[in-house]
Design an enzyme around this catalytic site. Structure first.
Site, mmCIF file in Angstrom:
data_model
loop_
_atom_site.group_PDB
_atom_site.id
_atom_site.type_symbol
_atom_site.label_atom_id
_atom_site.label_comp_id
_atom_site.label_asym_id
_atom_site.label_seq_id
_atom_site.Cartn_x
_atom_site.Cartn_y
_atom_site.Cartn_z
ATOM 1 N N ASP A 69 -0.799 -4.728 9.410
ATOM 2 C CA ASP A 69 -1.830 -3.791 8.964
ATOM 3 C C ASP A 69 -3.104 -4.610 8.765
ATOM 4 O OD1 ASP A 69 -3.453 -1.883 7.852
ATOM 5 O OD2 ASP A 69 -1.947 -1.126 6.464
ATOM 6 N N TRP B 30 0.853 -1.187 0.000
ATOM 7 C CA TRP B 30 0.000 0.000 0.000
ATOM 8 C C TRP B 30 0.888 1.235 0.000
ATOM 9 C CZ3 TRP B 30 -1.902 2.600 4.908
ATOM 10 C CH2 TRP B 30 -2.860 3.586 4.629
ATOM 11 N N LYS C 286 -13.239 -0.347 5.888
ATOM 12 C CA LYS C 286 -13.767 -1.274 4.898
ATOM 13 C C LYS C 286 -14.849 -2.170 5.478
ATOM 14 C CE LYS C 286 -10.840 -0.050 1.610
ATOM 15 N NZ LYS C 286 -9.993 0.921 2.282
#
Length: 420
Positions: free
Chosen positions: A218, A136, A257
């Site tokens: 993460d 990312w 999300k």
């Protein structure tokens, strides 16, 4: 009159613009009727519209009806204690005792990553952080801003379009040193959609344990990747329950999300300690140091998103409804993967596309080259990252054939350069 003095900032170089937000802006300005946004990681319905979860709407209604007179007050610097306990248990379950985990509320996953990185840079003082190649985009920026040297371990095998487990392990074995941070994606690796198997996770954990590396997870997609939050948390929990010796580790958690709380910036950073001996004094010191970082950067986290998450996680009935909605969302992404794959195979599109259905989560590393991506955007108004990463959430039953046909055309067109 004299001339105006030159600004101190007149020679300031402009940093590269964030490609995802740049593409999002281009898409919003585009008036082409069949334009498709496959860039941003935002879940949409089959109609291409944002989808507030029903369980989130119920939580919002409950919060509104409660009319808590303190709902607009300042909160604690370290965050809402009830929210943090629920977020911690959602992540770790019974993998490790609660007294091993120190948690602070953050501005979603980016804030959790940065708060954790700042704390480790100041207190662990690692020589380097190891990021997956690719990762990312914000991971690079975050660790650079805290002054830790960024190194990369192989992750994606472009030839086979698969996870390069052997390359990753070989790199860390050869070059990683004690107290180096190794950043890992808990599930649904962004951007490749490729995750280690459980056996591979075990080997990675043993490597970290043996070489005294510091794992930093993460955890942005728990429950959203497979529809099963426990399955998606397997790697984090495996690392947390290792013995002889126990691993210390960090976890950056986001509810953007899995609860669709993109704009409410709801997250947490969890620091897992060894738990050896009396940790009460150490916990207070760790919390105070994390709180100092929070205070210096944003003072305290937004509370409405954490109130929503707390309402859902604190109710067995609402949690059950949320799990059902997670299954619906993950199932739709899986169905879109299959629909795109089937369409490409049916068209006879040059190349192998089985990796699309072998990947998991919101994103797919398609294997499309940068020139192909540019061509798709210019001719077909299909917006995706220059790496060929697409957001599966942007596909639906109304546009998947259009996207597949466009990919087929670009792959079948010898005038389009097919290598970056």
């Amino acid at each position: 009159m004299g001339s105006m003095p030159t600004s101190h900032f007149s020679g300031l170089a402009a940093p590269p613009r964030d490609e995802i937000f740049e593409l999002l802006g281009q898409f919003r300005r585009d008036t082409y009727p069949e334009r498709v946004n496959l860039s941003a990681g935002v879940y949409c319905t089959d109609e291409g519209e944002p989808m507030p979860l029903q369980v989130v709407r119920q939580a919002e209604t409950a919060i509104y009806q409660a009319a808590d007179p303190h709902r607009h007050d300042y909160g604690a610097i370290e965050g809402d204690a009830a929210f943090l306990a629920l977020a911690r248990d959602f992540t770790f379950s019974t993998a490790c005792s609660a007294d091993r985990v120190v948690s602070v509320q953050t501005v979603s996953g980016s804030g959790a990553n940065h708060t954790g990185a700042r704390f480790l840079a100041d207190n662990l003082r690692p020589r380097r952080v190891w990021l997956s190649d690719p990762t990312w985009v914000n991971h690079d920026l975050i660790w650079q801003t805290v002054g830790v040297a960024v190194h990369y371990y192989p992750y994606y095998n472009a030839k086979t379009r698969s996870f390069d487990f052997d390359g990753m392990v070989a790199k860390l074995e050869a070059e990683a040193e004690a107290n180096d941070v190794v950043l890992l994606h808990a599930c649904a690796h962004n951007p490749t959609g490729l995750d280690p198997t459980q056996e591979q996770w075990k080997a990675i954990a043993q490597l970290c344990q043996r070489k005294s590396l510091f794992p930093f997870f993460d955890n942005a997609y728990q429950g959203f990747a497979s529809g099963d939050p426990d399955h998606d948390a397997w790697a984090v929990r495996h690392f947390a329950q290792l013995q002889g010796p126990a691993l210390e580790m960090g976890v950056a958690q986001s509810f953007s999300k899995n609860m669709g709380l993109y704009g409410h910036r709801t997250g947490a950073f969890h620091l897992v300690t060894t738990g050896e001996g009396s940790m009460s004094a150490a916990r207070e010191s760790i919390t105070a140091n994390l709180a100092m970082i929070v205070r210096s950067e944003f003072s305290m986290s937004p509370r409405f998103g954490s109130d929503i998450a707390k309402t859902i996680l604190g109710s067995k009935a609402l949690t059950a409804e949320w799990y059902t909605e997670l299954q619906v969302m993950s199932s739709r992404l899986i169905s879109m993967r299959k629909a795109l794959y089937d369409a490409l195979v049916r068209l006879g599109t040059p190349g192998s596309w089985v990796h699309i259905v072998n990947q998991i989560g919101m994103f797919s590393y398609t294997g499309l080259t940068t020139p192909e991506v540019v061509y798709l955007r210019q001719k077909y108004h299909i917006y995706m990252h220059s790496s060929g990463r697409i957001s599966m959430a942007g596909l639906n039953t109304k546009n998947v054939e259009y996207v597949a046909s466009a990919i087929h055309e670009v792959r079948s067109n010898p005038s389009v350069m097919t290598s970056a």
